[in-house]
Enzyme design. Structure first.
Site, short mmCIF file in Angstrom:
data_model
loop_
_atom_site.label_atom_id
_atom_site.label_comp_id
_atom_site.label_asym_id
_atom_site.label_seq_id
_atom_site.Cartn_x
_atom_site.Cartn_y
_atom_site.Cartn_z
N THR A 18 0.94 -1.19 0.11
CA THR A 18 0.17 0.07 0.09
C THR A 18 1.06 1.25 -0.06
OG1 THR A 18 -1.63 -1.12 1.58
CG2 THR A 18 -1.97 1.16 1.15
N ARG A 22 7.54 -2.26 2.85
CA ARG A 22 7.80 -2.57 4.35
C ARG A 22 8.38 -4.01 4.76
NH1 ARG A 22 2.92 0.89 6.60
NH2 ARG A 22 3.48 2.63 5.27
N SER A 113 5.86 4.26 8.66
CA SER A 113 4.78 5.02 9.37
C SER A 113 4.59 4.74 10.57
CB SER A 113 3.70 4.71 8.15
OG SER A 113 2.60 5.49 8.60
N HIS A 114 2.98 4.31 11.05
CA HIS A 114 2.83 3.86 12.42
C HIS A 114 3.23 2.73 13.04
CE1 HIS A 114 0.39 2.57 9.14
NE2 HIS A 114 -0.05 1.57 10.06
N ASP A 277 1.57 10.35 13.88
CA ASP A 277 2.27 8.94 13.84
C ASP A 277 3.70 9.05 13.48
OD1 ASP A 277 2.03 9.55 11.17
OD2 ASP A 277 1.95 7.62 10.47
N ASP A 279 5.73 8.93 10.97
CA ASP A 279 6.42 9.71 9.95
C ASP A 279 5.44 11.10 9.71
OD1 ASP A 279 4.30 8.29 9.06
OD2 ASP A 279 5.15 8.32 6.97
N ASP A 281 2.34 11.70 8.84
CA ASP A 281 1.35 11.88 7.89
C ASP A 281 -0.19 11.60 8.58
OD1 ASP A 281 1.66 9.14 7.90
OD2 ASP A 281 1.85 8.98 5.84
N ARG A 282 -0.43 10.87 9.73
CA ARG A 282 -1.64 10.60 10.30
C ARG A 282 -1.99 11.59 11.49
NH1 ARG A 282 -2.75 4.20 10.62
NH2 ARG A 282 -2.37 3.68 8.59
N THR A 344 -8.14 2.15 -1.08
CA THR A 344 -7.32 2.41 0.04
C THR A 344 -5.59 2.85 -0.29
OG1 THR A 344 -8.45 1.05 1.43
CG2 THR A 344 -6.48 1.55 2.15
N GLU A 363 -8.77 9.61 4.70
CA GLU A 363 -8.86 8.02 4.65
C GLU A 363 -9.37 7.77 6.15
OE1 GLU A 363 -6.61 5.16 2.65
OE2 GLU A 363 -5.01 6.38 3.02
N GLU A 364 -9.99 6.58 6.43
CA GLU A 364 -10.64 6.40 7.95
C GLU A 364 -9.47 6.05 8.74
OE1 GLU A 364 -10.05 2.91 9.01
OE2 GLU A 364 -9.00 2.55 6.94
N LYS A 376 -0.72 12.76 2.84
CA LYS A 376 -1.58 12.82 3.92
C LYS A 376 -0.63 13.67 4.90
CE LYS A 376 -1.52 8.33 5.88
NZ LYS A 376 -1.62 7.07 4.83
N ARG A 496 -9.41 -6.35 7.75
CA ARG A 496 -9.89 -5.34 8.39
C ARG A 496 -11.14 -5.40 7.96
NH1 ARG A 496 -5.49 -2.57 9.71
NH2 ARG A 496 -3.56 -2.06 8.29
C1 G1P Z 1 -3.39 1.26 5.94
C2 G1P Z 1 -4.46 2.01 5.87
C3 G1P Z 1 -4.61 2.94 4.52
C4 G1P Z 1 -3.40 3.69 4.40
C5 G1P Z 1 -2.02 2.98 4.70
C6 G1P Z 1 -0.92 3.63 4.81
O1 G1P Z 1 -3.26 0.27 4.91
O2 G1P Z 1 -5.68 1.27 6.03
O3 G1P Z 1 -5.66 3.65 4.62
O4 G1P Z 1 -3.34 4.52 3.30
O5 G1P Z 1 -2.02 2.14 5.76
O6 G1P Z 1 -0.69 4.68 5.78
P1 G1P Z 1 -3.51 -1.19 4.77
O7 G1P Z 1 -2.66 -1.91 5.87
O8 G1P Z 1 -4.89 -1.21 5.14
O9 G1P Z 1 -3.26 -1.73 3.49
ZN ZN Z 2 2.53 7.50 8.51
#
Ligand code: G1P
Ligand code: ZN
Length: 543
Positions: A18, A22, A113-114, A277, A279, A281-282, A344, A363-364, A376, A496
């Site tokens: 996504t 990673r 990221s997170h 988060d 990095d 962006d959240r 997504t 995004e949610e 973001k 999810r």
């Molecule tokens: C998740 C989030 C998605 C976001 C992505 C990167 O991806 O659901 O909205 O863009 O992290 O931060 P997912 O693990 O669901 O593919």
């Molecule tokens: Zn992030």
């Protein structure tokens, strides 16, 4: 400078997900692993000879080492200039801004990221294109193809570059410009928001708690909230970034940022609470006694963005990812602007932003942003909220209550089942898809299915088609259950389940979300058999 050509072999599994590649950090640290992927990025984008790139990351474990390797490889591959954040640090939105501001050929962002940081935790690397946004699938596919055939990579033999000093140095014939990671980003924010009125709000005694979660936004938040806007010193907590994010999970949601949520629910809570988060962006938004879901936050921001100078002309359109609630759709309908539903992942918003079809996106999963960058942006969302709070003089709770009364409330929750065996997750997913033709018309408790489909997206700008983007079941009355398999996990499969219902009766607008969603949760279980497929009695994470 001597350039070495190192023989290598393809390494399995270097397929970007996504948001870039990673993996566990110790996987990234294996011989040739990082190097293979970096060379594949370079080759996948047509080489970097003569090019300028931005480089920076969220400071997690291995960030500094990886940056040195990338610099040596960029030099060996003939790059002209690399603009690096001091200490190899840049928040993701700041990197996106630098790419755009300096008109570079893109950038490399070191981040997972997170996800937690550390040797046994996660690491990531992604390439962003010259528009500042994550590479679209066409490019990540090209990169992946190279990873499958790579036979060698180029790397310079050199000592580490000192990235702690601002200024320009060279590596062979390549220039390395070390910049302050905060300055340009903070200047951009000042052009978008009414800093004097936010400052006046703080002068009147308005209180903020921003939790940087020991991650990259600490220095940005200190400089902007406390430095420029006059929030009380100490308003930014956990402000010192560390390679393992203080041993925590830098994900700004009610689970991982629970101390902040608890503080905001206390009688003596600050007026406004927020977190970002790993990095940057959240974002998570709270008021005294209220947590605002990311889907609601997007809708509220869309309704009031015109109060900020950068958006005074109104919005060209809005966009949300498919699983994100339909709350913003109602705002768009009322304003008579377009609302796009994308798969997504932030990369799907890039074309809409570039083409001027959307101004705000969300995004949610705690991501909100606008056309100011192509990622973001956590601090941006906090600043837009502050601008709206300053302009309206209302509290977060009052703003949300007014919003729901005007547009209706979309109750929303996401249930995650983590590290499920891939076979089991796939069996659930494929079994659910197989049921789709027979579902419409069937009732589950009080809910009747009106449609069931697998989401696919045709990009309205470049015509590209993205299939298999999640299973969605819609109920009469506006409720939905959406199923997706995560594309960012590093172990097993994360299922999810996104749950939503619409409430238009004001007397029922202040329920607990899990209670309000109980019929949708029960229907999702009855239809998909989550418990029997996963052997889990309950989700691992509820947001
Ligand atoms: C998740 C989030 C998605 C976001 C992505 C990167 O991806 O659901 O909205 O863009 O992290 O931060 P997912 O693990 O669901 O593919
Ligand atoms: Zn992030």
């Amino acid at each position: 400078m001597q350039t070495l050509t190192i023989a290598t072999k393809p390494i399995d599994g270097q397929k970007p997900g996504t948001s870039g590649l990673r993996k566990k950090t110790h996987v990234f640290m294996r011989p040739h692993y990082l190097e293979n992927y970096v060379q594949s990025i370079f080759d996948g984008i047509g080489g970097v000879a003569g090019k300028t790139l931005v480089l920076g990351g969220d400071g997690r474990y291995f960030n500094d080492r990886a940056a040195q390797v990338i610099l040596r490889m960029a030099a060996a591959n003939g790059a002209t200039l690399i603009i690096v954040g001091q200490g190899a640090l840049l928040s993701t939105p700041a990197a996106s801004h630098l790419i755009r501001k300096r008109g570079t050929d893109g950038g490399l962002i070191l981040s997972a990221s997170h996800n937690p940081g550390g040797l046994d935790a996660d690491f990531g690397l992604k390439y962003n294109t010259p528009n500042g946004g994550p590479a679209p699938e066409g490019i990540t596919d090209q990169i992946y193809e190279v990873t499958k055939t790579i036979a060698s990579y180029q790397i310079a033999e050199a000592h580490d570059i000192n990235l702690s000093r601002i200024g320009t140095t060279t590596l062979g014939s390549m220039q390395i410009e070390v910049v302050d990671p905060v300055t340009d980003y903070a200047a951009l924010m000042e052009t978008l928001f009414d800093f004097p009125s936010i400052k006046a709000l703080f002068t009147k005694g308005f209180t903020l708690r921003f939790d940087a979660m020991h991650a990259i936004t600490g220095p940005y938040a200190k400089a902007i909230f406390e430095g420029k806007l006059g929030a009380k010193p100490g308003s930014v907590i956990n402000a010192n970034p560390t390679p393992d994010f203080g041993g925590g999970h830098p994900d700004p949601n009610p689970i991982w940022a629970k101390p902040l949520v608890d503080a905001m629910m206390a009688p003596d809570a600050p007026d406004f609470g927020a977190a970002s988060d790993g990095d940057g962006d959240r974002n998570m938004i709270l008021g005294r006694g209220i947590y605002v879901t990311p889907s609601d936050s997007l809708a509220l921001l869309a309704a009031h963005a015109h109060l900020a100078p950068g958006y005074a002309a109104g919005l060209k359109g809005v966009a949300r990812s498919m699983p994100t609630s339909g709350a913003v759709d109602r705002v768009a309908a009322a304003k008579g602007i377009a609302c796009y539903e994308t798969p997504t992942g932030w990369k799907f918003f890039g074309n809409l932003l570039d083409a001027g079809k959307a101004t705000l996106c969300g995004e949610e999963s705690a991501g909100t942003g606008s056309d100011h960058v192509r990622e973001k942006d956590g601090l941006w969302a906090v600043l837009l909220w502050l601008n709206i709070l300053a302009a309206t003089g209302k509290s977060v709770a009052d703003l949300m209550t007014d919003h729901w009364r005007t547009y209706g409330r979309n109750y929303y929750s996401r249930h995650d089942y983590e590290d499920v065996e891939s076979d089991k997750a796939n069996a659930l997913y494929n079994g659910l898809r197989d049921k789709f033709t027979s579902l419409p018309g069937q009732s589950f408790g009080p809910l009747t299915v009106i449609s069931a489909d697998e989401f696919a997206y045709d990009d309205p700008v470049d015509g590209s088609h993205s299939a298999k983007q999640g299973l969605r079941i819609s109920f009469a009355g506006g409720g939905r259950a959406v199923f997706r398999l995560s594309g960012t996990g590093t172990v097993g499969t994360t299922l999810r389940v996104y749950l939503e219902s619409v409430e238009t009766e004001p007397a029922r607008m202040h329920q607990d979300a899990q209670v309000a969603l109980a019929p949708v949760i029960a229907a999702a279980e009855a239809i998909a058999g989550i418990t029997s497929h996963t052997d889990r009695a309950a989700p691992d994470v509820i947001t």
